[in-house]
Design an enzyme around this catalytic site. Sequence first.
Site, short mmCIF file in Angstrom:
data_model
loop_
_atom_site.label_atom_id
_atom_site.label_comp_id
_atom_site.label_asym_id
_atom_site.label_seq_id
_atom_site.Cartn_x
_atom_site.Cartn_y
_atom_site.Cartn_z
N ASP A 471 14.94 40.94 82.14
CA ASP A 471 14.20 40.53 80.89
C ASP A 471 12.79 41.78 80.92
O ASP A 471 12.64 42.26 82.06
CB ASP A 471 13.54 39.32 80.81
N ASP A 670 12.26 34.96 83.88
CA ASP A 670 11.18 34.07 83.93
C ASP A 670 10.95 32.99 83.13
O ASP A 670 10.10 32.16 83.40
CB ASP A 670 9.83 34.83 84.27
N ASP A 674 15.48 32.47 79.65
CA ASP A 674 16.45 33.01 80.45
C ASP A 674 17.26 32.26 81.21
O ASP A 674 18.58 32.48 81.85
CB ASP A 674 15.59 33.82 81.34
#
Length: 782
Positions: A471, A670, A674
């Site tokens: 990410d 995080d 996700d």
Amino acid sequence: MTKNHPHHHDGSVGHNVPEGAKSAQDPVCGMTVAVTEETRHEDFGSERFHFCSEGCQATFQSDPWYYASGRSREAAVAATPGTQYTCPMHPEVIRDEPGACPICGMALEPLLPTDEPSEELVDFTRRMWISAVAAVPLVILTMGELVGLPVRDWLGHQLAIYIEFVLATPIVLWAAAPFFRRGWESIRNVSPNMWTLIALGVGAAYLYSLFATFLPGVFPAEYRMGESVGTYYEAAVVIITLIFVGQVLELRAREKTGDAIKALLDLAPKTARRILPNGDEYEAPLENIREDDLLRVRPGDSVPVDAEVVEGHSSIDESMITGEPLPVEKREGDRVTGGTINKNGTLAIRATQVGADTMLAQIVEMVAGARRSRAPIQGMADRVSSIFVPTVVAIALTSFAVWLWIGPDPALAFAIASAVSVLIIACPCALGLATPISITTAAGRGAQAGVLIKDAEALERMARVDTLIVDKTGTLTEGRPKLTDVVAMADIIDETLLGLAAALERGSEHPLAEAIVEGARTRDIVIEKASDFESVTGKGVQGLVGGRQVALGNPAMMTELGIDTQEADKAADELRAQGKTAMYVALDGALAGLVAVADPIKETTASAIRELHAVGLRVIMATGDNQRTAEAVAGQLGIDEVRAGVLPEDKKALVEELRAKGASIAMAGDGVNDAPALAAADVGIAMGTGADVAVESAGITLLSGDLVGIVRARKLAKATLRNIKQNLFFAFIYNGAGVPIAAGILYPFTGILLSPMIAAAAMSLSSVSVITNALRLRRQKL
């Protein structure tokens, strides 16, 4: 933990108090006590408290406010369960008491390492020394002639045999009793293992010797020397001694694999400095600290529990938790983690998580869980072990028969020696230890570097992944956007434009809004109050500031409001090309300028991606940000592929798409968004600074929250898999070569027949070599 008192119960039951006598309730155990001049008591505040015993009085003195205030009763803490034990090779076996695993016969060990000495290590050490004391004279009796000590000739052969019997019998029947007990359990449970072979080998040698001592007439004449028959007492005792030596070395080494967990447990102080409501302070036992308690942390002290800073300013050394060397500044409102070190200032903190809820306790549990998990590669060792023992027994019987049939005189002695040697040297202990001992050591080493391994399978898969999906926000970047540019147009100045934008954004909870408001405050701009505030999902915000209509948002919002952005589009594109998020500001229906916000890339990200490439990983960035900004960040960092405008379900779909092409995928993130992709990937990697659901969905958690941790995890995984393969190679090669030699395959060519004592020494050495190799992981550079 409060001292347990034999009379703990609620206040409704207690000593029989004489009728009419004054009574009181013991604040520690809740017992009703009769108050007399001799009754133990303590004054605290304006009250006097009475105790049923010296133990309760001492417990009260250790933390008077905790008991006097009734906090101990409010807590109603359930009794801590006793230590539980598990098998290092079969984690499904859990017992309340130490002992042997019913499947493999290995010694059970505590689920969590303790400072208490291993009962089995103490017991086996004692049995080892007693066995050694008996083994020395036995070896001298049987082999003294070789070094010029013909003791057997001095005593006479028959007397020597009786002395051997007297020396050997206590060792076989008492010292080796745990071996025979485990061997019998393995047969009873139909799970043949190393103890099956040891019990058969030692038992065969001893029983043969008993018949040779007391019933020599049952043997054919060619096996006798006069009226005597050769015995194997010394072989049985030396085998037992050497097996004990191997077991003691193994138990000591296995204790070392828990050193990392013990070190983590030692990070938490034993006491905490409690701040009372009246401002007084004193040291209280850590186990008495509850949520919302106020505590003082002085310079140099360890933070006792997870907490929020309510007063003071200091820097905290979090290296023992995250692996990061630089101290982190903490002030009012910041969170601190139990086990970290306060460097210079004094802090007052309010406990938020205590006991098993602290991050340190959860780290310890995760590491302990990884120690108990099984890697897929262990399945190969398990399958081999399941057929290995019956095969060895068959080889031993075949060897016995062949020697008895075609062996030289005395054929029976050769037959027994070769069969016992085969049984002893083939013990599959090294094979069983090869994987779990490496996983255990690696989990501890990872914890020291801020890499938490949830299970062994994740570690093994991490060594094999070839693609990493990351990410952007919070993983590659700081996750805290900052205002970078203010571009005013027409006759408006930058400060006015920023003030209008900040006034609008003060009502928004979006991270970009926080950056604009913080940027205005940093420049000492007065932020007015907005009215008629409206947030348009996915587009921006609008409202009245000082009676004027203000709007802030993306091109879609400007189009909706009928505002021409052509004048600022070029500048906006240039800002996006630099990885910034550009937002248009309109005033009274006309374009007034741009504000740009960027989430700074973490200092360690670029070097970490270079290292990830160096260890063979392809890096893909999947982000919800726009394509232009995402490509700008990817270009700066050398990322292989960009997927922009990605929704949570798209990340999961991306994982499945890449897997369909044959990729082995690790996903790092995080956020809550996700979690689905983390669970779908071959290995989910949660940045420890993120959401709990992300951590729960991942197999590996990085406490440092940046990509350097992924590099460490990859290095650790590769080193661990390499270590496991080395261990399995040692174990397979050792057994593959040892069994034929013990069976006597070299004898026709070299005249060499392996002694059962040499076989026992070699068997113990193989287990120790596997453990020693695994312990090298403790020094692995990450």
